[in-house]
Design an enzyme around this catalytic site. Structure first.
Site, short mmCIF file in Angstrom:
data_model
loop_
_atom_site.label_atom_id
_atom_site.label_comp_id
_atom_site.label_asym_id
_atom_site.label_seq_id
_atom_site.Cartn_x
_atom_site.Cartn_y
_atom_site.Cartn_z
N ASP A 1 0.85 -1.19 0.00
CA ASP A 1 0.00 0.00 0.00
C ASP A 1 0.88 1.24 0.00
O ASP A 1 1.78 1.36 0.84
CB ASP A 1 -0.92 0.00 1.22
N TYR B 1 1.17 5.67 -0.39
CA TYR B 1 0.69 6.81 0.39
C TYR B 1 0.89 8.01 -0.53
O TYR B 1 1.58 8.96 -0.20
CB TYR B 1 1.58 6.89 1.64
N HIS C 1 -3.81 13.89 0.94
CA HIS C 1 -4.05 12.99 2.07
C HIS C 1 -2.88 13.01 3.05
O HIS C 1 -3.07 13.11 4.26
CB HIS C 1 -4.29 11.57 1.55
N GLU D 1 -10.72 3.78 3.60
CA GLU D 1 -9.78 4.57 2.82
C GLU D 1 -10.15 4.36 1.35
O GLU D 1 -10.17 3.22 0.86
CB GLU D 1 -8.33 4.16 3.09
N GLU E 1 -9.39 4.11 -2.15
CA GLU E 1 -8.16 3.88 -2.91
C GLU E 1 -8.48 3.15 -4.21
O GLU E 1 -9.56 2.61 -4.39
CB GLU E 1 -7.18 2.98 -2.11
N ASP F 1 -9.36 0.26 1.86
CA ASP F 1 -8.38 -0.16 2.85
C ASP F 1 -8.93 0.20 4.24
O ASP F 1 -8.57 1.21 4.82
CB ASP F 1 -7.05 0.56 2.56
N GLN G 1 -4.42 1.85 15.10
CA GLN G 1 -3.31 2.34 14.28
C GLN G 1 -2.45 3.35 15.05
O GLN G 1 -1.22 3.27 15.05
CB GLN G 1 -3.88 2.99 13.02
N TYR H 1 1.59 2.17 15.58
CA TYR H 1 2.32 2.40 14.32
C TYR H 1 3.77 2.85 14.48
O TYR H 1 4.54 2.78 13.54
CB TYR H 1 1.55 3.36 13.42
N LYS I 1 -4.83 -2.19 10.19
CA LYS I 1 -5.06 -2.20 8.75
C LYS I 1 -5.34 -3.59 8.19
O LYS I 1 -6.02 -3.72 7.17
CB LYS I 1 -3.79 -1.68 8.03
MN MN Z 1 -4.25 2.69 2.80
#
Ligand code: MN
Length: 425
Positions: A135, A137, A142, A208, A210, A242, A249, A253, A262
């Site tokens: 994934d 970014y 965002h 999310e 995507e 997602d 998170q 993280y 996730k």
């Molecule tokens: Mn994502």
């Protein structure tokens, strides 16, 4: 090889609605269970699913080099591994078979019975066996929003962001097709004043918005994919939700990035729309400043104009659209992502999936997550039934849609939807 299937003047003998996501110019690829409980690879025109395995057995792909069982499989991985030339030959041939003036299948009732299904007779499956999922970014808006929310609005983008398509390796086992419900995940959250971490169902469940691209075998371990060749290894795209648990998170993280917040589920739309079908919708991407390093420099129109929409449908309620975004906002293109992914020699295989990262646009109604839309819950959104949401509630169905439109030609992805069920204790 010419993309004859893309000719916008082509018409089909199948009965299709004018605003369908799946005109004869689309010809996506998917995997479905038939009414006889047989799994097959297929395509879709209008509201008809077309059994490519049956077409092949009946000789409609004569002259194209294909193994006998290439479509009689439960995933597209082997077909995708055949490479771009084969994808194009098959897509062009399918288009020819369904052309208005071609009587071969049109006038053969026995064959049509074997090949055509209505959508209520089939059940869509995952189109590929996803070996590895990454994934990215790659939306600057965002990344800036999330950086502002979690760190510091003045230094929202970290110093590496404008130089590297940032990504992480995700989990492929929990990628599921549209329509599969998910359970609210359970996990650890940040400790309160007593220093003991919280534990229980996430309170901050998010989506999310995507897109993800699916690759073919791209390179041998140790060798990189040059940027100018990268698109040759991209088979097509799907919508990608997602799902994210923001409280889990936030606690987990640091320092290694996303993990259980996730990997509990990611939902995809079941039809892979080929990069070839999206060719007419190329567009400029955002200007890249500073200029990327040479291995990431790409010329030409590197982005695609794909309109995106996300909404929530509460239990027994009406759907409310929350945001409209566009795939063209991506700062780092798919080719740049693939070139970067392999620059260290990491090998990419047929059926691998690369998520774009949340695609947020420049305005507040184009943000691709609840985190941004409600600004971490500070500004709840109101649904048509009068209820409000800071994040996703049990019983809510999150629905994503995507389509391209230019000069009367519409190519779409259908739906990517998933309902949230209560946590399992
Ligand atoms: Mn994502």
């Amino acid at each position: 090889m010419p993309l004859t299937a893309n000719d916008p003047t082509r018409k089909t003998w199948l009965d299709t609605k004018p605003n369908t996501d799946f005109p004869i110019q689309n010809i996506p690829f998917g995997v479905f269970l038939t009414r006889d409980d047989i799994i097959t690879i297929g395509t879709r025109i209008g509201d008809y699913a077309i059994d490519l395995g049956a077409l092949h057995q009946l000789g409609y792909f004569e002259g194209i080099e294909l193994t006998d069982d290439i479509f009689l499989q439960d995933s597209l991985n082997d077909f995708i591994a055949d490479g771009r030339k084969t994808w194009r030959l098959v897509r062009n041939r399918v288009s020819d078979i369904f052309l208005k003036d071609n009587p071969k299948l049109r006038d053969n009732e026995a064959h049509k019975k074997q090949i055509l299904f209505t959508l209520d007779e089939i059940e869509m499956q995952l189109p590929v066996d996803v070996g590895d999922y990454t994934d990215f970014y790659a939306s600057k808006e965002h990344a800036t929003n999330v950086g502002s929310l979690f760190r510091d609005p003045k230094n929202a983008l970290l110093p590496n962001w404008l130089h590297i398509p940032i990504g992480y390796h995700g989990r492929s086992s929990s990628i599921i097709p549209s329509g599969t419900p998910i359970h609210r995940p359970v996990g650890q959250t940040k400790p309160g004043e007593d220093g003991i971490p919280g534990f229980g169902p996430t309170k901050l469940l998010d989506f999310e918005l995507e897109m993800a691209f699916i690759t073919t075998d791209a390179n041998v371990l140790g060798h990189r994919v040059p940027i100018e060749e990268a698109e040759d290894y991209i088979f097509g795209l799907v919508l990608f939700n997602d799902w994210s648990a923001r409280d889990i998170q936030a606690w987990e993280y640091v320092p290694l990035g996303p993990f259980l917040g996730k990997n509990f589920a990611s939902t995809i739309s079941p039809w892979i729309v080929t990069l070839d079908a999206l060719e007419p919708f190329r567009t400029e991407g955002p200007k890249q400043e500073p200029q990327p390093l040479p291995y990431l420099r790409q010329t030409g129109k590197k982005n695609f104009d794909i309109q995106l929409q996300v909404g929530i449908k509460p239990e027994n309620g009406e759907e409310t659209t929350l945001a409209n975004s566009n795939f063209k906002y991506m700062y780092w293109s798919m080719a740049q992502q693939l070139a970067h992914h392999t620059v260290n020699g990491c090998n990419v295989r047929s059926g691998d999936m690369m998520g774009s990262g949340t695609i947020s646009g420049p305005t507040k109604d184009s943000y691709g997550s609840m985190l941004e839309l409600t600004w971490r819950g500070q500004n709840p959104v109101t649904l048509k039934d009068g209820t409000t949401r800071k994040f996703i509630q049990d019983g809510d169905t999150v629905i994503m849609r995507a389509h391209c439109e230019r000069d009367g030609l519409r190519i779409g992805f259908g739906e990517c939807s998933g309902k949230v069920l209560p946590a399992l204790q």
